[in-house]
Design a protein around this motif. Structure first.
Motif, PDB file in Angstrom:
ATOM      1  N   ALA A   5      12.475 -25.053  84.126  1.00  0.00           N
ATOM      2  CA  ALA A   5      13.096 -26.374  84.213  1.00  0.00           C
ATOM      3  C   ALA A   5      12.817 -27.189  82.950  1.00  0.00           C
ATOM      4  CB  ALA A   5      12.568 -27.101  85.444  1.00  0.00           C
ATOM      5  N   GLU A   6      11.602 -27.081  82.501  1.00  0.00           N
ATOM      6  CA  GLU A   6      11.200 -27.824  81.305  1.00  0.00           C
ATOM      7  C   GLU A   6      12.044 -27.408  80.099  1.00  0.00           C
ATOM      8  OE1 GLU A   6       7.231 -28.012  78.668  1.00  0.00           O
ATOM      9  OE2 GLU A   6       6.965 -27.705  80.820  1.00  0.00           O
ATOM     10  N   LEU A   7      12.178 -26.079  79.941  1.00  0.00           N
ATOM     11  CA  LEU A   7      12.949 -25.557  78.821  1.00  0.00           C
ATOM     12  C   LEU A   7      14.406 -25.997  78.920  1.00  0.00           C
ATOM     13  CD1 LEU A   7      11.912 -21.891  78.070  1.00  0.00           C
ATOM     14  CD2 LEU A   7      12.115 -23.787  76.471  1.00  0.00           C
ATOM     15  N   SER A   8      14.913 -25.937  80.138  1.00  0.00           N
ATOM     16  CA  SER A   8      16.304 -26.313  80.354  1.00  0.00           C
ATOM     17  C   SER A   8      16.531 -27.750  79.908  1.00  0.00           C
ATOM     18  CB  SER A   8      16.629 -26.133  81.837  1.00  0.00           C
ATOM     19  OG  SER A   8      17.886 -26.661  82.109  1.00  0.00           O
ATOM     20  N   ALA A   9      15.630 -28.635  80.339  1.00  0.00           N
ATOM     21  CA  ALA A   9      15.753 -30.046  79.956  1.00  0.00           C
ATOM     22  C   ALA A   9      15.621 -30.220  78.447  1.00  0.00           C
ATOM     23  CB  ALA A   9      14.673 -30.847  80.674  1.00  0.00           C
ATOM     24  N   GLN A  10      14.676 -29.503  77.904  1.00  0.00           N
ATOM     25  CA  GLN A  10      14.425 -29.617  76.467  1.00  0.00           C
ATOM     26  C   GLN A  10      15.673 -29.235  75.670  1.00  0.00           C
ATOM     27  OE1 GLN A  10      11.102 -27.240  75.448  1.00  0.00           O
ATOM     28  NE2 GLN A  10      10.812 -28.169  73.449  1.00  0.00           N
ATOM     29  N   LEU A  11      16.275 -28.098  76.057  1.00  0.00           N
ATOM     30  CA  LEU A  11      17.452 -27.630  75.345  1.00  0.00           C
ATOM     31  C   LEU A  11      18.603 -28.616  75.489  1.00  0.00           C
ATOM     32  CD1 LEU A  11      17.318 -23.856  76.211  1.00  0.00           C
ATOM     33  CD2 LEU A  11      17.229 -24.852  73.926  1.00  0.00           C
ATOM     34  N   GLN A  12      18.739 -29.163  76.713  1.00  0.00           N
ATOM     35  CA  GLN A  12      19.802 -30.140  76.934  1.00  0.00           C
ATOM     36  C   GLN A  12      19.635 -31.328  76.000  1.00  0.00           C
ATOM     37  OE1 GLN A  12      20.154 -30.120  81.095  1.00  0.00           O
ATOM     38  NE2 GLN A  12      22.289 -29.588  80.737  1.00  0.00           N
ATOM     39  N   GLY A  13      18.378 -31.771  75.871  1.00  0.00           N
ATOM     40  CA  GLY A  13      18.085 -32.874  74.978  1.00  0.00           C
ATOM     41  C   GLY A  13      18.426 -32.549  73.537  1.00  0.00           C
ATOM     42  N   LEU A  14      18.168 -31.316  73.176  1.00  0.00           N
ATOM     43  CA  LEU A  14      18.376 -30.929  71.788  1.00  0.00           C
ATOM     44  C   LEU A  14      19.852 -30.834  71.419  1.00  0.00           C
ATOM     45  CD1 LEU A  14      15.600 -28.231  71.486  1.00  0.00           C
ATOM     46  CD2 LEU A  14      15.731 -30.369  70.221  1.00  0.00           C
ATOM     47  N   CYS A  15      20.697 -30.755  72.473  1.00  0.00           N
ATOM     48  CA  CYS A  15      22.127 -30.684  72.171  1.00  0.00           C
ATOM     49  C   CYS A  15      22.618 -31.995  71.541  1.00  0.00           C
ATOM     50  CB  CYS A  15      22.931 -30.406  73.445  1.00  0.00           C
ATOM     51  SG  CYS A  15      22.675 -28.746  74.062  1.00  0.00           S
ATOM     52  N   MET A  16      21.857 -33.058  71.772  1.00  0.00           N
ATOM     53  CA  MET A  16      22.235 -34.318  71.143  1.00  0.00           C
ATOM     54  C   MET A  16      21.304 -34.621  69.979  1.00  0.00           C
ATOM     55  SD  MET A  16      23.058 -36.190  74.666  1.00  0.00           S
ATOM     56  CE  MET A  16      21.960 -35.131  75.467  1.00  0.00           C
ATOM     57  N   THR A  17      21.842 -35.174  68.949  1.00  0.00           N
ATOM     58  CA  THR A  17      21.058 -35.385  67.757  1.00  0.00           C
ATOM     59  C   THR A  17      19.965 -36.418  67.990  1.00  0.00           C
ATOM     60  OG1 THR A  17      23.140 -35.103  66.623  1.00  0.00           O
ATOM     61  CG2 THR A  17      21.230 -35.713  65.280  1.00  0.00           C
TER      62      THR A  17
ATOM     63  N   PHE B   4      22.068 -19.996  79.391  1.00  0.00           N
ATOM     64  CA  PHE B   4      23.152 -19.565  78.507  1.00  0.00           C
ATOM     65  C   PHE B   4      23.942 -20.723  77.858  1.00  0.00           C
ATOM     66  CE2 PHE B   4      26.128 -16.770  76.780  1.00  0.00           C
ATOM     67  CZ  PHE B   4      25.736 -15.469  77.020  1.00  0.00           C
ATOM     68  N   PRO B   5      24.515 -21.629  78.652  1.00  0.00           N
ATOM     69  CA  PRO B   5      25.358 -22.673  78.017  1.00  0.00           C
ATOM     70  C   PRO B   5      24.572 -23.569  77.073  1.00  0.00           C
ATOM     71  CG  PRO B   5      25.192 -22.995  80.408  1.00  0.00           C
ATOM     72  CD  PRO B   5      24.497 -21.731  80.109  1.00  0.00           C
ATOM     73  N   MET B   6      23.365 -23.940  77.480  1.00  0.00           N
ATOM     74  CA  MET B   6      22.566 -24.819  76.614  1.00  0.00           C
ATOM     75  C   MET B   6      22.252 -24.142  75.291  1.00  0.00           C
ATOM     76  SD  MET B   6      21.889 -25.746  79.884  1.00  0.00           S
ATOM     77  CE  MET B   6      20.330 -25.274  80.579  1.00  0.00           C
ATOM     78  N   MET B   7      21.841 -22.879  75.404  1.00  0.00           N
ATOM     79  CA  MET B   7      21.498 -22.133  74.194  1.00  0.00           C
ATOM     80  C   MET B   7      22.684 -22.108  73.237  1.00  0.00           C
ATOM     81  SD  MET B   7      18.399 -20.592  74.294  1.00  0.00           S
ATOM     82  CE  MET B   7      18.432 -19.025  73.473  1.00  0.00           C
ATOM     83  N   THR B   8      23.839 -21.753  73.806  1.00  0.00           N
ATOM     84  CA  THR B   8      25.020 -21.608  72.964  1.00  0.00           C
ATOM     85  C   THR B   8      25.368 -22.923  72.271  1.00  0.00           C
ATOM     86  OG1 THR B   8      25.772 -20.173  74.734  1.00  0.00           O
ATOM     87  CG2 THR B   8      27.311 -20.587  72.961  1.00  0.00           C
ATOM     88  N   SER B   9      25.398 -23.988  73.028  1.00  0.00           N
ATOM     89  CA  SER B   9      25.840 -25.232  72.388  1.00  0.00           C
ATOM     90  C   SER B   9      24.801 -25.725  71.391  1.00  0.00           C
ATOM     91  CB  SER B   9      26.167 -26.297  73.438  1.00  0.00           C
ATOM     92  OG  SER B   9      25.034 -26.496  74.246  1.00  0.00           O
ATOM     93  N   CYS B  10      23.533 -25.518  71.707  1.00  0.00           N
ATOM     94  CA  CYS B  10      22.477 -25.903  70.768  1.00  0.00           C
ATOM     95  C   CYS B  10      22.686 -25.231  69.417  1.00  0.00           C
ATOM     96  CB  CYS B  10      21.134 -25.444  71.308  1.00  0.00           C
ATOM     97  SG  CYS B  10      20.063 -26.777  71.766  1.00  0.00           S
ATOM     98  N   ALA B  11      22.908 -23.920  69.468  1.00  0.00           N
ATOM     99  CA  ALA B  11      23.045 -23.173  68.226  1.00  0.00           C
ATOM    100  C   ALA B  11      24.332 -23.543  67.514  1.00  0.00           C
ATOM    101  CB  ALA B  11      23.014 -21.678  68.519  1.00  0.00           C
ATOM    102  N   ASN B  12      25.388 -23.755  68.306  1.00  0.00           N
ATOM    103  CA  ASN B  12      26.661 -24.064  67.670  1.00  0.00           C
ATOM    104  C   ASN B  12      26.626 -25.396  66.936  1.00  0.00           C
ATOM    105  OD1 ASN B  12      27.595 -21.732  68.626  1.00  0.00           O
ATOM    106  ND2 ASN B  12      28.903 -22.601  70.238  1.00  0.00           N
ATOM    107  N   LEU B  13      25.737 -26.280  67.373  1.00  0.00           N
ATOM    108  CA  LEU B  13      25.638 -27.567  66.697  1.00  0.00           C
ATOM    109  C   LEU B  13      24.870 -27.470  65.387  1.00  0.00           C
ATOM    110  CD1 LEU B  13      25.126 -29.777  69.838  1.00  0.00           C
ATOM    111  CD2 LEU B  13      27.101 -29.787  68.310  1.00  0.00           C
TER     112      LEU B  13
END
Lengths: 845, 423
Positions: free
Chosen positions: A15-27, A60-69
């Motif tokens: 859960a922690e990682l999931s939240a972290q990645l979600q946060g990272l999707c935004m600058t 999966f989705p968080m990882m992808t969008s993080c990297a794509n940004l």
């Protein structure tokens, strides 16, 4: 999105990682550098959990969008693609989402990124997505950068494994074929070669002479690994003439001097395969590569040395004469791992001959002092095996007897096991030496105790105390392990025939113990003995201990080594795992598996050879059937040649070879009624074998001769062949008789290279000496290549019939033509032919 | 066919998976778990009896141990076993070169992303691709980071580097620059000796390596002349083998940094650095007397470092009275031997050890003592057991010509391999 499924996954961290990645999707407010660093850390954690086996697919989705940004961060991309390829197969829908990004990266400016994207795309391995993969791969083959091209070539192979049709339809193979001819980059060419070898098969590709020569010409440009591929290809090429062979060998000779041992071994394979039909050159090649093997053994890592030694073992078994003088190279070093020592001792056993046997036995004696009991036992075993294989045995027997006095339990135990085999080979030795005062009750090892019990039973007439030595064991019959119980039953019965007065009670106690035993084999044997004895004591004696008026039959030889056909099958797969396992690939590679489409020509020769040799398939199959570790079980103890057992006393089978596997094997071979084939042999665990044995015996007591075994035995009683020892015939008489008699038996045998070398060794005297052991004497022998000629004679004692043998060996075709002439009646002649063939078989390498 | 593996695993000593890289679908992660439970952690006699190739079902495991790691390759095919082991050792060399020598569990854990990157490049679909450290280092960067301040320039550099990855001289990239050119050459020899109790030589050979470290600009060509033509010798892939066959001169364009130029082995004309004369007498059931004299056979100006002589004594030794003429000696019960250490052993001199050993007396019948061999370890700098010498090392750079100057350093060291004397 999909729920986390892994049972081991800690909820909190996920859960922690999931939240972290979600946060990272935004600058957010972070600087670019901080953001990158944070992303990288998060990705690392994901990969780390993934490696630990937790299910991270939900991210999966968080990882992808993080990297794509952060599209320009290559390391991030690499981590993402690693993640995607790891989970793609389990979550194909999500993988579809990344296809766009991968396509885009395939067009990137940076060749590293293009290659990476292409490799990841091909590694998705989802059949439904193939249509998206084909186009970039096809484009990749024409990329201007070699890094992308070589990745694309491997991509084609990945597609081919999923769907050969797609590769066919898109013409990708033709494309690759073109690349192989034209591409200037060696690694691209190497990958093309790899692909085509997989898809088209090595044999077919190797028939393309022009291609092969162009590869050989540029072999120095290739990496070590690619060189191995090229050499593998060359090994399957069939040269047109001897001159071409020499050209090829000259061109590749410097490859033997490369640092990479994989290249060296691949080159050795080429050298051996090329010269198979050229006997003299083949010997020279062996001499040449011998040096390379020796140096690899002396300096590689233990694991690599293990692989090299396995190959050395194969070559030594094929041509012991070549390695005979180099036995010192196979001496163990104190720092060697146990498995290296074990292999070295096996090799020393193989190459022991009249010229070096005392040095080798002396060295092996040193190893019996090894700290590791296993290594010490192995050394004793090696000495025992050498005693079985060389002509002059007395000195070695003395050495073995010394081991009995060493005071170390493990050495005494192994020595007993070896002495048992030795006594079966040379029964006369039983009179010569005494077993000292070793009590079976003091021997802890069950196998050794069974061996000692056998010796006491079989040679009871020479050992006065035998019944008393067995007494304590019989008293504790119930607590003995099964092999010892079986041995005790037979030993007690044998003693009873020899010393009825002293042994009556012993036998009674044994039978009583056996009949009450819970083990089926023990119970059955006790019951069998009991009923036999009740029926008629003299018949029982014939069955259990053999005819007391006949001299004891000797086991002419033991086949410790692999049967020749199996050995050949393994040689055909040189430089693979087959050599390590000493099994053809067909016995350990599952054919019905994920890449079943392999038109793999590798499997063909192995499978065919195994089918040709039921004996080898039997033993190897038996080991393979147990699966797993059984592959590594030392099969040598089970490899008792079934032919030998057939000749031996039917009932001796069981107690000679306590292990149930060989009991079943031997029994099945002896009683043709039980020839249920391989499958039956594997399935039954000794029970069926014993049943059929009983069946066979039933036939015997009923006087019917429906099965071969008893029939043969009866015949032997009527007219037993007894070759006169020390018989002499004058050359004149020989010539006269030879002219007068018509050929009674004629056949052609094919020999292998090692046998050929062994025949000619020591000016043919070794061979003549070997034949002489069977009371067949030499009139004349000799000759040089291309023709050896031998003349032998023998006389049957009782009937005074003569047997004359001519053996002509053509070295080029490796055929031996044997002509036997005799004035003996048919039954005797048949026996002589059987004896003669056994003698020859004992000499074949 | 000849592919080596379907997957590579790195495990720690307990069998926990540190790195998992699957190249093909035909093996599951379960296989690695099975390997742990059934092979690594199996108890009993089989634990010590493990060959480097094992099977479970139709799955083959090939593995080797390095420090506190297991490196494991899994396959279901009839793989090329030599290639597999060689690949694993190359991988170890590669990683050691990245981690500057320390490849162990903690360095693997610290650098697992980098290892995944490397595994991606060194093998594709089970076929080895590229394992040359020099070439890989040019585009997979040490720290796994290249996006910091100099992101632009390093990316540019990496892009160029990729170009050389598959070039004809794969082991060296062009355009290297060093402010001063230096080359280090080390000859490392291991001498093996086994003497019988009568003093007869049972085995005597030397296994040597020539190690180099090059810090050279551009594309230099090196020519190394040796005093004798070696019989059994293998070279790094950079060496022109044709030239060696013809003129016996080792000619090569070196990779950047450290590498192993050649290996050789010889069993003739060996200079043995020490002579050991042991006299071990068992005096009755409880006493033993050992006299060992060790003589150095190299020049008086040379010396040996860290000489250790192990003189075995029976298991049930109670007390040892030891007198030595140099160094320190004491009884070590765990090694069941007298350990005699001499820090610095000068050339052309002799030292002696004299020990009176008394054993525990028991009423129980005792097994005879197997008399294991005396073993010895040492290092002798600047000594060559094979007699190999560097006659010259010429370095030329075509473009710079005579302006190209290089500092050259040549060292030699002779170490003990298996150095034993039976008693």
């Amino acid at each position: 999105m999909s729920k986390p499924r892994g049972p081991t996954k800690p909820r909190g961290e996920y859960a922690e990682l999931s939240a972290q990645l979600q946060g990272l999707c935004m600058t957010g407010k972070r600087s670019n550098i901080e953001l990158r660093q944070a992303k990288k850390e998060a990705f690392k954690k994901v990969i780390n959990y993934m490696t630990l086996g937790m299910d991270m697919a939900g991210l999966f989705p968080m990882m992808t969008s993080c990297a794509n940004l952060s599209p320009d961060d290559v390391v991030l991309k690499k981590m993402l693609y690693l993640y995607i390829t790891h989970y793609a197969a389990s979550t194909p829908d999500l993988a579809l989402l990344t296809i766009n990004q991968l396509h885009k990266d395939c067009q990137d400016q940076d060749p590293t990124v293009r290659g990476l994207a292409l490799r990841s795309l091909c590694s998705l391995r989802i059949p439904n997505l193939l249509e998206y993969v084909v186009t970039p791969v096809s484009a990749g083959l024409d990329d201007r950068h070699p890094y992308v091209r070589r990745t694309a070539v491997m991509g084609v192979l990945k597609i081919w494994h999923m769907s050969p049709d797609v590769v066919e339809a898109q013409g990708l193979l033709q494309h690759v074929q073109q690349l192989l001819g034209q591409d200037g980059d060696p690694q691209v060419a190497a990958n093309c070669l790899t692909l085509l070898m997989q898809v088209q098969g090595v044999k077919r590709l190797a028939s393309n002479k022009a291609l092969m020569y162009s590869l050989i010409n540029r072999i120095k440009e290739f990496s070590d690994w690619a060189q191995c591929q090229v050499l593998e290809l060359v090994a399957h090429y069939t040269p047109g003439s001897d001159a071409e062979v020499y050209d090829l060998l000259n061109a590749l000779e410097d490859r033997l001097g490369v640092n990479n041992s994989a290249v060296v071994l691949a080159t050795i394979k080429v050298f051996l395969y090329m010269t198979l039909s050229m006997t003299a050159t083949h010997q020279q090649v062996l001499e040449r590569v011998k040096e390379q093997l020796k140096s690899l053994i002396s300096r590689e890592d233990p694991a690599a040395v293990y692989a090299v030694l396995c190959h050395a073992r194969l070559l030594v078994a094929r041509a012991p004469m070549i390695f005979e003088g180099d036995y010192m190279a196979f001496y163990c070093r104190s720092h060697d791992s146990w498995y290296v020592k074990q292999l070295k001792m096996e090799i020393l056993t193989l190459l022991a001959s009249a010229s070096n046997v005392y040095d080798i036995v002396g060295e092996l004696t040193e190893y019996t002092r090894d700290i590791s009991a296993d290594t010490a036992r192995q050394a004793v075993k090696a000495v025992g095996r050498i005693a079985l294989s060389v002509a002059d045995v007395n000195g070695i027997v003395e050495r073995l007897l010394l081991f009995l006095e060493s005071g170390y339990d493990h050495i005494v135990a192994e020595t007993l096991v070896q002495l048992k085999d030795l006594l079966r080979r040379y029964p006369d030795l039983g009179e010569v030496f005494s077993m000292g005062d070793i009590r079976p009750s003091g021997v802890a090892d069950p196998e050794a105790r069974a061996a000692l019990v056998w010796i006491l039973g079989h040679f009871g007439q020479h050992i006065d105390t035998a019944p008393y030595l067995l007494q304590p064991l019989v008293e504790a019959f119930g607590s003995e392990p099964q092999p010892v119980k079986l041995a005790l039953l037979t030993a007690a019965a044998k003693l009873f025939f020899k010393k009825p007065g002293e042994s009556r009670k012993l036998l009674g106690a044994c039978l009583a113990g056996g009949l009450n035993d819970s083990d089926q084999d023990v119970h059955d044997r006790a019951l069998l003995y009991y009923r036999l004895l009740k029926q008629d004591v003299s018949t029982a004696q014939l069955v259990i201990a053999g005819d007391p008026n006949e001299p004891q039959q000797a086991m002419p030889f033991f086949t410790d080594e692999l049967p020749q056909e199996a050995q050949q099958a393994i040689f055909d797969e040189f430089n693979t795992l087959s050599v390590v396992y000493q099994q053809p690939a067909s016995s350990f590679v599952q054919s019905a598996q994920y890449h079943a489409q392999h038109a793999d020509e590798y499997d063909a020769p192995g499978g065919a050879a195994a089918a040709d040799a039921p004996g080898s398939a039997g033993s190897s199959g038996a080991a393979a059937a147990d699966g797993g570790d059984a592959l590594l079980v030392d099969t040598s103890t089970n490899l008792l040649d079934s032919v030998q057992q057939q000749e031996a006393n039917l009932l001796d089978l069981g107690d000679d070879e306590p292990s149930s596997a060989s009991l079943a094997g031997g029994a099945a071979a002896a009683a043709p009624a039980a020839a249920a084939g391989l499958g039956g042999l594997l399935d039954d665990d000794g029970l069926g074998g014993l049943d059929s044995l009983m069946g066979g015996l039933g036939g015997l007591s009923g006087g019917s001769s429906s099965s071969n075994g008893p029939g043969q035995q009866q015949q032997q009683q009527q007219q037993q062949l007894q070759l006169s020892p020390g018989f002499k015939l004058m050359p004149g008489v020989f010539q006269e008789r030879w002219r007068a008699l018509a050929p009674a038996e004629q056949y052609v045998d094919s020999l292998n290279m090692a046998t050929l070398a062994a025949l000619a060794a020591n000016d043919h005297k070794d061979f003549c000496g070997h034949v002489g052991q069977a009371n067949v004497y030499t009139m004349a022998c000799g000759g040089a290549a291309p023709m050896f000629k031998y003349y032998f004679y023998a006389q049957d004692g009782p009937s005074q019939c003569l047997f004359l043998v001519e053996m002509v060996v053509a070295t080029a075709s490796r055929h031996a033509t044997v002509t036997i002439k005799s004035d003996a009646p048919q039954p005797l002649l048949a026996q002589f032919v059987a004896v003669w063939k056994t003698v020859l078989l004992g000499f074949y390498r | 066919m000849a592919h080596c593996c379907a997957a590579i695993y790195f495990m720690n000593i307990r069998g926990d998976i540190l790195i998992e890289r699957r190249y093909r679908d035909d093996v599951e992660r379960d296989m690695a778990e099975n390997f742990r439970t059934q092979i690594l952690n199996s108890k009993g006699e089989s634990a010590s009896l493990q060959t480097p190739v094992r099977t479970l079902g139709s799955c083959t495991f090939m593995y080797l141990r390095h420090a506190d790691l297991y490196i494991l390759m899994v396959t279901r095919n009839n793989a090329n076993v030599m290639m597999a082991f060689k690949f694993m050792t190359s991988l170890v060399d590669l990683l050691r070169s990245y981690f500057e020598g320390a490849l162990n569990e903690s360095s693997v854990k610290r650098n697992f992303v980098l290892i995944y990157e490397l595994l991606d490049e060194t093998m594709d679909y089970g076929f080895p691709q590229l394992t040359e450290p020099a070439a890989l280092k040019s585009f997979i960067l040490q720290k796994g980071v290249r996006s910091e301040l100099d992101a632009a320039s390093s990316t540019q550099q990496a892009r160029n580097a990729t170009l050389t990855v598959t070039g004809a001289v794969s082991w060296r990239r062009p355009g290297l620059k060093y402010s001063s050119n230096e080359v280090f050459l080390d000859i490392v020899e291991e001498v093996n000796l086994l003497l019988s109790s009568t003093g007869a030589v049972l085995r005597n050979d030397v296994a040597g390596k020539v190690l180099m470290k090059c810090k050279l600009s551009d594309m230099p060509e090196l020519r190394l002349g040796l005093n004798e033509a070696l019989e059994d010798v293998t070279f790094h892939q950079c060496v022109n083998l044709g030239a060696y066959e013809q003129s016996k001169v080792v000619t090569f364009i070196p990779p950047d940094g450290e590498f192993e130029l050649m290996r050789y082995r010889t069993s003739e004309g060996i200079n043995v650095p020490f002579k050991v004369i042991p006299v071990v007498k068992e005096l009755g059931r409880t006493r033993l007397e050992a006299n060992v004299s060790v003589r150095s056979l190299f020049g008086a100006k040379m010396f040996a470092l860290n000489t250790v002589v192990l003189v075995p004594v029976p298991d049930y030794t109670a007390k040892c009275n030891i007198v030595v003429t140099s160094g320190k000696a004491k009884y070590d019960a765990t090694k069941k031997a007298i350990v005699w250490k001499i820090k610095r052993f000068s050339g052309a001199c002799e030292h002696n050890l004299r020990a009176e050993v008394s054993m525990v007396s028991t009423t129980k019948e005792r097994k005879p003592w197997p008399r294991p061999p005396i073993s010895m370890s040492f290092q002798v700098p600047m000594f060559s057991a094979s007699g190999l010498r560097v006659m010259y090392l010429k370095i030329t750079e075509r473009r710079q010509g005579p302006a190209y100057s290089v500092e050259k350093w040549v060292r030699k060291v002779c170490k003990s391999g298996d150095f034993q004397v039976r008693i």
